[in-house]
Design a protein around this motif. Structure first.
Motif, PDB file in Angstrom:
ATOM      1  N   LEU A 238      13.878   9.083  -9.206  1.00 13.75           N
ATOM      2  CA  LEU A 238      13.496   9.275  -7.804  1.00 13.75           C
ATOM      3  C   LEU A 238      12.069   9.795  -7.710  1.00 13.75           C
ATOM      4  CD1 LEU A 238      14.927   9.456  -4.814  1.00 13.75           C
ATOM      5  CD2 LEU A 238      14.524  11.865  -5.191  1.00 13.75           C
TER       6      LEU A 238
ATOM      7  N   GLY B  86       9.868   9.828 -10.066  1.00 20.43           N
ATOM      8  CA  GLY B  86       8.971   8.861 -10.699  1.00 20.43           C
ATOM      9  C   GLY B  86       8.468   7.841  -9.688  1.00 20.43           C
ATOM     10  N   GLY B  87       9.383   7.343  -8.855  1.00 19.14           N
ATOM     11  CA  GLY B  87       8.995   6.355  -7.853  1.00 19.14           C
ATOM     12  C   GLY B  87       8.024   6.933  -6.838  1.00 19.14           C
ATOM     13  N   LEU B  88       8.295   8.158  -6.410  1.00 19.62           N
ATOM     14  CA  LEU B  88       7.427   8.778  -5.404  1.00 19.62           C
ATOM     15  C   LEU B  88       6.052   9.081  -5.993  1.00 19.62           C
ATOM     16  CD1 LEU B  88      10.103  11.152  -3.889  1.00 19.62           C
ATOM     17  CD2 LEU B  88       9.094   9.155  -2.775  1.00 19.62           C
TER      18      LEU B  88
ATOM     19  N   SER C  63       4.655   7.493  -8.515  1.00 19.52           N
ATOM     20  CA  SER C  63       3.955   6.218  -8.707  1.00 19.52           C
ATOM     21  C   SER C  63       3.364   5.728  -7.396  1.00 19.52           C
ATOM     22  CB  SER C  63       4.910   5.160  -9.244  1.00 19.52           C
ATOM     23  OG  SER C  63       5.518   5.632 -10.402  1.00 19.52           O
ATOM     24  N   THR C  64       4.126   5.841  -6.326  1.00 19.83           N
ATOM     25  CA  THR C  64       3.609   5.414  -5.024  1.00 19.83           C
ATOM     26  C   THR C  64       2.337   6.189  -4.691  1.00 19.83           C
ATOM     27  OG1 THR C  64       5.873   5.017  -4.316  1.00 19.83           O
ATOM     28  CG2 THR C  64       4.203   5.114  -2.600  1.00 19.83           C
TER      29      THR C  64
ATOM     30  N   MET D  31       0.316   7.687  -6.850  1.00 19.57           N
ATOM     31  CA  MET D  31      -0.764   7.326  -7.769  1.00 19.57           C
ATOM     32  C   MET D  31      -1.411   6.006  -7.363  1.00 19.57           C
ATOM     33  SD  MET D  31      -0.903   9.856  -9.645  1.00 19.57           S
ATOM     34  CE  MET D  31      -1.963   9.570 -11.055  1.00 19.57           C
ATOM     35  N   LEU D  32      -0.558   5.076  -6.880  1.00 13.47           N
ATOM     36  CA  LEU D  32      -1.085   3.780  -6.471  1.00 13.47           C
ATOM     37  C   LEU D  32      -1.987   3.915  -5.243  1.00 13.47           C
ATOM     38  CD1 LEU D  32      -0.896   0.707  -7.031  1.00 13.47           C
ATOM     39  CD2 LEU D  32       0.967   0.638  -5.374  1.00 13.47           C
ATOM     40  N   TYR D  33      -1.618   4.806  -4.340  1.00 11.07           N
ATOM     41  CA  TYR D  33      -2.292   4.874  -3.041  1.00 11.07           C
ATOM     42  C   TYR D  33      -3.266   6.043  -2.908  1.00 11.07           C
ATOM     43  CZ  TYR D  33       0.809   1.295  -1.125  1.00 11.07           C
ATOM     44  OH  TYR D  33       1.457   0.124  -0.867  1.00 11.07           O
ATOM     45  N   ARG D  34      -3.466   6.816  -3.987  1.00 12.44           N
ATOM     46  CA  ARG D  34      -4.202   8.071  -3.800  1.00 12.44           C
ATOM     47  C   ARG D  34      -5.665   7.847  -3.421  1.00 12.44           C
ATOM     48  NH1 ARG D  34      -6.013  10.138  -9.669  1.00 12.44           N
ATOM     49  NH2 ARG D  34      -6.317   8.063 -10.511  1.00 12.44           N
TER      50      ARG D  34
ATOM     51  N   SER E 162       1.644   8.857   1.409  1.00 11.82           N
ATOM     52  CA  SER E 162       2.307   9.009   0.118  1.00 11.82           C
ATOM     53  C   SER E 162       2.219  10.452  -0.375  1.00 11.82           C
ATOM     54  CB  SER E 162       1.725   8.041  -0.915  1.00 11.82           C
ATOM     55  OG  SER E 162       0.331   8.113  -0.929  1.00 11.82           O
TER      56      SER E 162
END
Lengths: 109, 672, 229
Positions: free
Chosen positions: C65, C67-69, C71-72, C74-77, C164
């Motif tokens: 859970l 990990g997904g948040l 990653s989201t 990290m992708l959008y930072r 995010s």
């Protein structure tokens, strides 16, 4: 009835892990180490250490993470099963999300 | 049910079944345990894994019929050119809800039904590790499924396809509440799966009968265990995705809005990281079922039990590394595509191992083609077809050609219908006498089987052709003008597929007729013998249907296929095995009953799982319609959790009959 | 819908923390009739506690859970407007202080568990109380931080970065809040002697959950706060 036939060692194990964990003093020492690492982490963001910045921070993070898991969460002294179940989840999480991010060319820059 | 707290009167084996029922309490104080043994309350508040399993199955069967009707409407629409049965909008809702219903509300809960009912029986336990959490899983699933389907009456169902790709799932493209219902509904059923997974994993790890090591567990339990591990780790991933979707749709975040700079591939990744393990969540229980059925009707042990176990576990692991093969057409880049392509081909290996093991189980066996066996063999054949077309998807260039065509639809129906559903039906026929004490009609069962096989091949077989001819999936009508000529004429094959659907439907109807004929009030079907199939595993070492405490005494396990080895003796020499019967199944069971455990302690029923589960859809409606409802739901949940935590462990002593005074047994009870 | 997660988590937590007597009872489905000793009913295949296994499974699941948040995030930072990104907003000294508070709460938690194992009820309750207090302090710091960001113009929907960020830290905050509720409930249960099973184990369960929340923050602190600096 069934008592005698089931893992007779279970109670011993219970007793064992109560005595093998760190003492309160050791917990405080571990905490001081963690606090020191945190201080180093914060310091690293203020002094320029060039290309070492990322690896050092990530390394310290991992050290802190596992110190808490192994000592505070007792994984080092507990039955292996608990650790294994947790590490499966942890490992899967690291693997799938790192792989997913890598397909975004996230790590390329 | 409340008798559970009563020690059974052992020496009196003859009267075992007629223990006096406890008096139902008329005073439902806040913190009492329910005690009914009859009527709807005995089901609604039960924590008995067998009743919960049966309810799981019944509700899943209802959703199977619902999903089937949705499929029938889809096929009617496509039977001829320019279909007029459904509008484009209704058609979108229909295929989305068909898929969602079949995957999340039929196959998964039906597998949960089998897992719930049979895991404790197969490992020699009296119940699961957390009986109340088990009841919670059931009711959360039921309320979640109902919640999801109320969208039909509240503006229409979800319409984005079962994988609900972003940004198509955003409000501008899907302005009704359908997608909200979908997201929240799956969130709720996800909680059911997660709670169930934790519960069943602990059960398997920790509740096994003495002597039953992991490698002596019946193979169905093993496969169900792998499935629960997959659920445990896959559910949180979709949970994240659904939260992001909810924040996007209900609270103005832009996680998937391209115009805000978002990456819609994020959804695809999260969905398929969950979605590919989900495929194995769907089929592995059926693999487990037929791995039980094939040996029994071949009169041979399962060939290479450790290989079946480890290939199952391997599928479970490798299944986490192949999700992006669902995304080959999305522009992942050549490296990613190559890596996932190879990983996907690799996962065919453990699957192939299983098929080889099944085939070699049959090889040289004394085969009896009962209906259960037919369904099991049907699975091997049909699933192999699906597996082979799956390998063609692993080849990325070929996959790019097939993406979003009916070829994909053909493939996954061979996998899910041919794999999962046939296995479940095999399980129905095999275990029906165990669960309900009566054998389903074999002759009707064979009609059921052949019509389903003919129906599924007529329905899904032609989809390979129309897919390769270029008919896109999810297209709500096709025109004669572009249907093509001769053998490859889309019109002909679409009509065949539609006819096939109705053949399939009749086959499934026969199953329901079979149940009715067997169980109708003045049915002539006699009670089933205790061991009708000469079975091998532990769940048969008890009466059918099992008593609420499962086993008269906790079985001592010394071998894999314990029941078989209690019935048969190996008189062969050296490596040559030759088995002669030393006891009948009935005698084995009688022996257990004669040596019953003196005191059996079972958990008491509880109101709170159902109340807590009810709070979830209330909150979900709140997210869609009114924040006040969220508060109300949260209040119900809080109350339920306090009730849960503070209710007494047992029903009150006064609920037992005879009352406490002067009864040795009851006195002991009161101290519990 | 975060409510459903909350209720789910709370329910697990409450089950695990408060419900020990039921749990002992649940173990009993194995057929034990020995209720006299401390170990009554604990007959399991692995010789391990069911609740502890369940807790570790739950925490393993939570890894995916968060990990997904993460990653989201990290992708959008980096997807934010020019003057409302991490570099402009982060107040590292302040966040370091709150992180230190949370870390300290882990120490007091572990001391509570240790006291509980010694059957030192008084110190158990004191340490649990301090832990809850430190958790509350951390939460207050987070709320203060959110308010500051909001005043500077960073709302939940301002940018992909903000959505995010708030989602990730919000989820963590909710976990902390649930932890505090569990700690307080635990103190109450201990005082009223409502924990009829193994009290030490009940405290240990709260501890596991609390430490998990702490290690998630260890990751968030480094990945979210320190690295963009």
């Amino acid at each position: 009835m069934t008592d005698t036939l089931e893992t007779p060692s279970s109670q011993d194990e219970h007793a064992a892990d109560e005595h093998h964990g760190p003492s309160d003093k050791q917990f405080v020492t571990i905490f001081l180490i963690l606090a020191a690492i945190t201080a180093v982490e914060v310091a690293v963001t203020y002094i320029d250490i060039g290309p070492l910045f990322l690896p050092v921070l990530l390394g310290l993070m991992v050290v802190k993470f596992f110190t808490v898991v192994l000592y505070f969460m007792h994984i080092k002294f507990d039955n292996n099963v608990f650790g294994r179940l947790f590490y499966i989840g942890l490992g899967l999480a690291v693997f799938v999300y790192a792989a997913a991010l890598s397909t975004f060319q996230f790590f390329a820059g | 049910m409340a008798i559970i707290e009563r020690p059974t009167e052992i020496p009196d084996t003859a009267n075992r079944g007629v223990r006096p029922a406890p008096k139902a309490s008329t005073n439902y104080g806040y913190l009492r345990r329910p005690v009914e043994t009859t009527g709807w309350r005995s089901w609604a508040f039960t924590v008995d894994h067998k009743k919960i399993g049966i309810m799981y199955g019944a509700v899943a069967m209802f959703f199977f019929i619902l999903g089937g009707l949705e499929a029938a409407l889809i096929r009617l629409q496509l039977a001829g050119p320019d279909g007029t049965i459904l509008s484009a909008d209704k058609y979108n809702q229909m295929f989305t809800m068909h898929a969602t219903t079949m995957v999340f509300l039929f196959v998964m809960p039906m597998a949960a039904a089998f897992a719930n009912y049979f895991i404790p029986l197969q490992i020699g336990a009296r119940d699961v590790a957390f009986p109340r959490l088990n009841a919670l899983s059931l009711w959360v699933f039921v309320f979640g499924g109902v919640f999801l389907n109320t969208s039909w009456f509240l503006g229409g169902g979800a319409d984005g396809g079962w994988f609900m790709y972003a940004p198509n799932s955003s409000v501008p493209f899907s302005p009704t509440n359908g997608v909200d219902f979908w997201g929240l509904g799956l969130q709720i059923t996800g909680i059911a799966s997660l709670v169930g997974a934790i519960n069943l994993i602990v059960t398997v790890l920790n509740m096994r009968a003495p002597g039953m090591s992991m490698m002596k567990m019946p193979i169905f339990t093993w496969m169900a265990f792998v499935v629960q591990m997959l659920l445990l780790f896959a559910i949180p991933v979709i949970t994240v995705a659904l939260f992001l979707l909810m924040f996007q749709r209900s609270f103005g975040a832009q996680f998937f809005s391209v115009e805000a700079g978002a990456d819609p591939l994020l959804w695809q990744h999260l969905f398929w990281i969950f979605g590919h393990p989900e495929v194995y969540i769907l089929v592995l229980p059926s693999f487990g079922i037929i791995s039980e059925v094939l040996p029994v009707f071949s009169k041979k042990p399962l060939f290479g039990y450790p290989f079946v176990v480890f290939s199952g576990a391997a599928i479970g692991f490798v299944g986490w590394g192949v999700w992006a093969h669902h995304m080959f057409a999305s522009g992942l880049g050549p490296v990613s595509v190559a890596v996932f392509s190879v990983a996907t081909m690799a996962i065919a290996v453990p699957t192939g191992v299983k098929i080889i093991n099944w085939t070699l189980t049959l090889w040289g066996g004394k085969l009896t083609f009962t209906t259960a066996m037919l369904f099991a063999v049907g699975l091997i054949v049909q699933f192999t077809i699906g597996g082979l077309s799956g390998v063609t998807h692993a080849v990325a260039p070929s996959d790019t050609q097939q993406t979003d065509t009916y070829y994909i639809v053909a493939h996954f129906h061979y996998v899910i219908f041919g794999g999962a559903v046939l296995g479940l039906f095999s399980g129905f026929y095999y275990w029906w006498p165990k669960v309900f004490g009566k054998l389903l009609s074999e002759s009707l069962g064979k009609w059921n089987f052949w019509l389903m096989i003919a129906g599924m091949n007529l329905t899904f077989g032609p989809m390979h052709i129309i897919g390769l001819q270029g008919q896109p999936r999810r297209m709500y009508r096709w025109t004669e003008f572009r249907a093509g000529e001769g053998f490859f004429n889309l019109g002909f094959w679409n009509l065949v597929a539609t006819i096939g659907t109705f053949v399939l439907g009749v086959g499934i109807l026969l199953f329901l007729v079979n149940i009715w004929i067997t169980h109708r009030p003045n049915s002539k079907t006699p009670p089933a013998p205790a061991d009708p199939w000469d079975a091998r595993s532990l769940e048969w070492i008890t009466s059918s249907p099992p008593k609420e405490y499962n086993f008269a005494r906790t079985p001592q396990v010394s071998q894999l296929d314990e029941f078989f080895h209690r019935k048969y003796e190996d008189v062969g020499e050296g490596d040559k095995h030759e088995y002669v019967q030393k006891m009948t199944g009935e005698e084995v069971i009688q022996f257990e009953e004669d040596n019953a455990d003196p005191n059996i302690h079972l958990p008491a029923p509880s109101y709170w799982p159902m109340v807590l589960a009810f709070a979830l859809p209330v909150m979900a409606y709140g997210v869609i319609y009114n924040t006040l409802l969220i508060v109300a739901g949260a209040a119900i949940a809080t109350m339920a959790m306090f009730g849960w935590a503070l209710e007494p462990a047992d029903a009150e002593a006064s609920d037992f009959d005879p009352p406490v005074e002067g009864d040795e047994m009851s006195k002991e009870l009161a101290n519990v | 819908m975060s409510e459903s997660l909350i209720s789910d988590t709370v329910k697990d937590a409450v089950e695990i923390v408060k419900d020990h007597h039921h749990d002992v009872h649940d173990h009993d489905v194995h057929g034990g009739d020995d209720h006299s000793g401390d170990h009554g009913g604990h007959h399991t295949s692995l010789g391990l506690s069911n609740t502890k296994l369940a807790m570790w499974l739950f925490l393993g699941s939570e890894c995916l859970l968060f990990g997904g948040l993460i990653s989201t995030y990290m992708l959008y930072r980096n997807r934010h407007s020019e003057n409302l990104g991490p570099d402009q907003l982060w107040d590292i000294p302040f966040t370091s202080a709150t992180s230190f508070v949370l870390l300290t709460s882990s120490l007091t938690m572990v001391l509570a568990v240790s006291a509980a194992k010694r059957k030192d009820l008084r110190n158990t309750k004191i340490y649990l109380g301090v832990t809850a207090l430190l958790g509350g302090l951390f939460l207050a710091g987070q709320i203060y931080e959110f308010t500051v960001f909001y005043r500077e113009g960073l709302g939940f929907t301002t940018s992909l970065f903000s959505s995010s960020f708030f989602t990730l830290t919000g989820f963590h905050g909710v976990h902390v809040s649930i932890g505090i509720i569990m700690l307080v409930a635990m103190i109450g249960m201990l005082s009223k002697e409502k924990v009829s099973g193994d009290e030490a184990e009940a405290v240990e369960m709260v501890g596991l959950y609390w430490h998990f929340v702490d290690i998630v923050w260890i990751i968030i602190f480094t990945l979210v706060y320190l690295i963009p600096a």
